[in-house]
Structure formats: structure tokens, C-alpha cells
Scaffold this motif. Structure first.
Motif, PDB file in Angstrom:
ATOM      1  N   ASP A   1       7.106   5.831  -0.345  1.00 53.06           N
ATOM      2  CA  ASP A   1       5.772   5.911   0.252  1.00 53.06           C
ATOM      3  C   ASP A   1       5.072   4.564   0.316  1.00 53.06           C
ATOM      4  O   ASP A   1       3.984   4.463   0.897  1.00 53.06           O
ATOM      5  N   PHE A   2       5.663   3.519  -0.255  1.00 55.96           N
ATOM      6  CA  PHE A   2       5.017   2.204  -0.262  1.00 55.96           C
ATOM      7  C   PHE A   2       5.519   1.341   0.885  1.00 55.96           C
ATOM      8  O   PHE A   2       6.679   1.435   1.307  1.00 55.96           O
TER       9      PHE A   2
ATOM     10  N   HIS B   1      -6.857   4.787   1.993  1.00 56.39           N
ATOM     11  CA  HIS B   1      -7.029   3.579   2.800  1.00 56.39           C
ATOM     12  C   HIS B   1      -5.827   3.340   3.716  1.00 56.39           C
ATOM     13  O   HIS B   1      -5.994   2.843   4.831  1.00 56.39           O
ATOM     14  N   THR B   2      -4.633   3.700   3.260  1.00 54.36           N
ATOM     15  CA  THR B   2      -3.452   3.516   4.110  1.00 54.36           C
ATOM     16  C   THR B   2      -3.477   4.490   5.284  1.00 54.36           C
ATOM     17  O   THR B   2      -3.179   4.108   6.431  1.00 54.36           O
TER      18      THR B   2
ATOM     19  N   TYR C   1       7.508  -0.550  -8.263  1.00 56.67           N
ATOM     20  CA  TYR C   1       7.248   0.530  -7.303  1.00 56.67           C
ATOM     21  C   TYR C   1       7.337   0.093  -5.843  1.00 56.67           C
ATOM     22  O   TYR C   1       7.143   0.902  -4.950  1.00 56.67           O
ATOM     23  N   ALA C   2       7.651  -1.164  -5.591  1.00 60.27           N
ATOM     24  CA  ALA C   2       7.671  -1.664  -4.218  1.00 60.27           C
ATOM     25  C   ALA C   2       8.661  -0.920  -3.329  1.00 60.27           C
ATOM     26  O   ALA C   2       8.452  -0.809  -2.105  1.00 60.27           O
TER      27      ALA C   2
ATOM     28  N   LEU D   1       0.819  -1.201   0.000  1.00 59.51           N
ATOM     29  CA  LEU D   1       0.000   0.000   0.000  1.00 59.51           C
ATOM     30  C   LEU D   1       0.858   1.257   0.000  1.00 59.51           C
ATOM     31  O   LEU D   1       1.938   1.281   0.593  1.00 59.51           O
ATOM     32  N   SER D   2       0.342   2.289  -0.643  1.00 60.65           N
ATOM     33  CA  SER D   2       1.004   3.590  -0.629  1.00 60.65           C
ATOM     34  C   SER D   2       0.464   4.423   0.526  1.00 60.65           C
ATOM     35  O   SER D   2      -0.754   4.505   0.739  1.00 60.65           O
ATOM     36  N   ARG D   3       1.372   5.069   1.241  1.00 55.33           N
ATOM     37  CA  ARG D   3       0.940   5.935   2.343  1.00 55.33           C
ATOM     38  C   ARG D   3       0.287   7.220   1.851  1.00 55.33           C
ATOM     39  O   ARG D   3      -0.215   8.006   2.652  1.00 55.33           O
TER      40      ARG D   3
END
Length: 253
Positions: A135-136, A74-75, A130-131, A68-70
Motif C-alpha cells: 500500500d506504500f 491524504h494519499t 515498510y517502504a 505515503l500509504s494509500r
């Protein structure tokens, strides 16, 4: 046996999995392992339910994993209040409500476990792009309970213990997973197709294995294949895989 029970004149309620009259635990665990995306429900700061679409993998015991991205709502919601739920829906042709689905409720917590990262990226290879963005981060939804709708007149509730595998005594399988997965993908693609029941169409790739079964993908398709019996060590795993391949070849697929 009915899959629901009533209380007086009140509405029908799902039975516990052990009383449901169908293999609720097996179906729930198959949905957990085979569905790669689902609806994540979180709580906005004012208590409003907020639903979004996320990609999903599972840890060795079946714990749902997310990347999830901060920057996402939802994060931010989960970091403020970790309560959440995930909807796993198999989908298919025809009426969407005729197909099985599972809701898992629990608490989502950040995870820096290397195994969680490895299992998620094996399930979603494109996420490697993108992992590592700052921000992830990976999250695990620690299940509290599950609600299964297996289709018409099939419903059940599940406990945490029924949703997840007990890994006690099978630590060797968990520790040897990475090597076994790499070996099978490199040297036994034909066997993987046999396990998936799809020898003529692929290629299938093993993304993970555990004491109860293995997870495969081919493009957008997934397959959850369980062993004839759970295994607790690598020797038993090898024997089971050989026997399954032999039986598949003898049966024509």
C-alpha cells in the motif's frame, strides 16, 4: 529595503525573492533540504482542506519527496486531486513564529524513480521497514511556487525556478552521487563532521549530494552544507570537498 509591499490601502504582500532584501532563495533551499517532516495539506472530496504530518526528503534538484500509504486520507485525496502544499518549519527555542518556514504549493504525483527511492530511504532509514509494503508508494510534489516567512519582517514569494536547482550541465554529479555518498560515509567520517561544523559530536552521515551542496544527518539532527561554488562534475566536487575540509581544519572546525 522592506520585505513587503502594499497596494493602495490594502494589506502588505510579500515581495518576490529577487526584491526581498535578504537571501530568500538560499534560505528557502536550506529549509527544503534540511527539514525532514512537515505538514501536508490536501483537499478532501468536498473541498475541505485536510492537513497531516508526513516525512520529507528531496530529489537532486530539491523536489520534495514523500513515502505515503494509500490507506491514508491524504494519499486518497492526492490520487483524486493532486493539488497540495507542504509546510517546512525549522522550529527552535522560543516563539515558534520567530523561526523561518516555507510553504511549497504544487501537484503531488506518484514516482517510481529509483533515485527518489534511494534518496528518501537514505534520509529516513527506518522507512526501509515498510517502504515495500503493497500500500506504500513514493510521491513527488512538483512545485509551482513557494511562500517564505524568514522570521519577523522577512517574507518573500518564490518561483519554481528559484526553489529548484537547474541540473543542466551537472548530470555527471547526479549520476555519480551514489558512489560518492558511499565512499564518503565509509572512508571520510571525520571530514563529514568538519563539514557539519560539529567535529566532536556525531557520527554524521551523508545522505545525498547535488551540484550546490550536501545533506547530512546525525540522529535527529540535520545539516545542509553548500559548496563555495556550485560544481558540475565529479572532479570539481572532489576539489571542493578537499578544500572545505582543509579550510575547516585550519579554522579549528
Amino acid at each position: 529595503m522592506s520585505e513587503t509591499q502594499t497596494s493602495g490601502t490594502g494589506p502588505a504582500r510579500p515581495l518576490p525573492a529577487a526584491e526581498a532584501g535578504f537571501d530568500a532563495v538560499g534560505l528557502a533551499r536550506e529549509l527544503l533540504r534540511s527539514v525532514r517532516s512537515g505538514a501536508l495539506a490536501t483537499l478532501d472530496p468536498d473541498g475541505t482542506p485536510f492537513a497531516s504530518l508526513v516525512t520529507i526528503a528531496t530529489d537532486s534538484d530539491g523536489t520534495p519527496l514523500m513515502l505515503l500509504s494509500r490507506l491514508s486520507a491524504h494519499t486518497r485525496n492526492l490520487l483524486a486531486d493532486p493539488r497540495g502544499s507542504l509546510l517546512f518549519s525549522a522550529g527552535g527555542k522560543g516563539d515558534p513564529l520567530a523561526h523561518p518556514r516555507l510553504t511549497v504549493v504544487g501537484r503531488a504525483v506518484p514516482s517510481q524513480d529509483p533515485r527518489a527511492r534511494a534518496r528518501f530511504l537514505a534520509r529516513h532509514p527506518k522507512a526501509k521497514l515498510y517502504a515495500d509494503f503493497p500500500d506504500f508508494g513514493f510521491f513527488a510534489l512538483e512545485p509551482g511556487a513557494g511562500h517564505l516567512n524568514g522570521g519577523f519582517a522577512k517574507a518573500a514569494t518564490l518561483t519554481r525556478a528559484e526553489l529548484l536547482l537547474d541540473l543542466a550541465g551537472a548530470e555527471a554529479v547526479v549520476a555519480g552521487e551514489a558512489g560518492a555518498v558511499a565512499h564518503m560515509n565509509a572512508d571520510h567520517a571525520d571530514a563529514l563532521a568538519l563539514y557539519a561544523g560539529d567535529a566532536g559530536d556525531g557520527p554524521w552521515r551523508l545522505t545525498g549530494l547535488d551540484p550546490e551542496g550536501m545533506d547530512l544527518i546525525a540522529g535527529e539532527r540535520t545539516a545542509r552544507v553548500t559548496y563555495p561554488e556550485p560544481v558540475s562534475d565529479m572532479g570539481a566536487l572532489r576539489k571542493s570537498l578537499v578544500a572545505m575540509a582543509t579550510a575547516a581544519r585550519a579554522g579549528g572546525g
